[in-house]
Design a protein around this motif. Structure first.
Motif, PDB file in Angstrom:
ATOM      1  N   MET A 164      10.129  14.395 -30.063  1.00 49.79           N
ATOM      2  CA  MET A 164       9.857  13.070 -30.566  1.00 49.79           C
ATOM      3  C   MET A 164       8.354  12.832 -30.706  1.00 49.79           C
ATOM      4  N   PHE A 165       7.607  13.256 -29.677  1.00 55.24           N
ATOM      5  CA  PHE A 165       6.157  13.068 -29.695  1.00 55.24           C
ATOM      6  C   PHE A 165       5.525  13.803 -30.874  1.00 55.24           C
ATOM      7  N   THR A 166       6.043  14.996 -31.179  1.00 58.75           N
ATOM      8  CA  THR A 166       5.528  15.775 -32.301  1.00 58.75           C
ATOM      9  C   THR A 166       5.728  15.025 -33.613  1.00 58.75           C
ATOM     10  N   LYS A 167       6.885  14.409 -33.772  1.00 60.74           N
ATOM     11  CA  LYS A 167       7.160  13.645 -35.000  1.00 60.74           C
ATOM     12  C   LYS A 167       6.199  12.464 -35.131  1.00 60.74           C
ATOM     13  N   ILE A 168       5.898  11.837 -34.018  1.00 56.76           N
ATOM     14  CA  ILE A 168       4.943  10.716 -34.032  1.00 56.76           C
ATOM     15  C   ILE A 168       3.563  11.208 -34.465  1.00 56.76           C
ATOM     16  N   LEU A 169       3.148  12.362 -33.947  1.00 56.89           N
ATOM     17  CA  LEU A 169       1.837  12.904 -34.322  1.00 56.89           C
ATOM     18  C   LEU A 169       1.786  13.264 -35.806  1.00 56.89           C
ATOM     19  N   TYR A 170       2.866  13.858 -36.323  1.00 54.93           N
ATOM     20  CA  TYR A 170       2.916  14.172 -37.758  1.00 54.93           C
ATOM     21  C   TYR A 170       2.842  12.901 -38.590  1.00 54.93           C
TER      22      TYR A 170
END
Length: 158
Positions: free
Chosen positions: A1-7
């Motif tokens: 989830m955190f990765t999607k937020i960063l993208y």
């Protein structure tokens, strides 16, 4: 989830940048692409090195040598390997993660990574020419001991 937020954040910021200045954004993206191209051989070598190491060492052997149950001997082995190995941090951290996933102990990996970053057996001749033998010996000895202190603290905290 955190990765999607960063993208999502990165894409949003690129769009905002493009609205402000298409020319500067295009230049920045070109520079970023060139940096990526320059790093690609190193990233591929990381993947290959990790793959080779994990193909040589099965999880049982990793657990036996530097697993959580290996105790102080595992820490010493990890510390010695880290001290004599000369690999950059961007290789060391993925390697450490892979070793952890394959049975290595947290304290042992903390010892490995901290000695890898702070102790330089391979670079002693160059360091001694620059700083002198006494300073080099003191620095490397203190770094070796502090690596164990850091690893023990990590074991307590994690």
């Amino acid at each position: 989830m955190f990765t999607k937020i960063l993208y999502a954040l990165a894409i949003t910021l690129v769009i905002i940048s493009a609205v402000k200045s298409k020319k500067k954004t295009k230049q920045a993206l070109k520079k970023a692409w060139k940096s990526f191209e320059a790093m690609m051989p190193q990233l591929l070598s990381i993947i290959m090195i990790i793959g080779l190491i994990l193909s040589w060492l099965d999880p049982e052997l990793i657990s036996k040598i530097i697993g959580g149950e290996s105790g102080a001997l595992g820490m010493i082995i990890a510390g010695l390997i880290g001290s004599i190995t000369l690999i950059p941090a961007f290789v060391a951290f993925p390697l450490a993660a892979a070793l952890l996933q394959n049975g290595a102990g947290t304290v042992q990996i903390a010892t490995f990574v901290s000695t890898l970053m702070m102790v330089g057996i391979v670079t002693i001749p160059m360091e001694a020419r620059t700083f002198g033998k006494k300073i080099t010996t003191i620095r490397n000895s203190m770094a070796f001991v502090l690596s164990f202190v850091v690893a023990i603290l990590m074991g307590v905290l994690l």
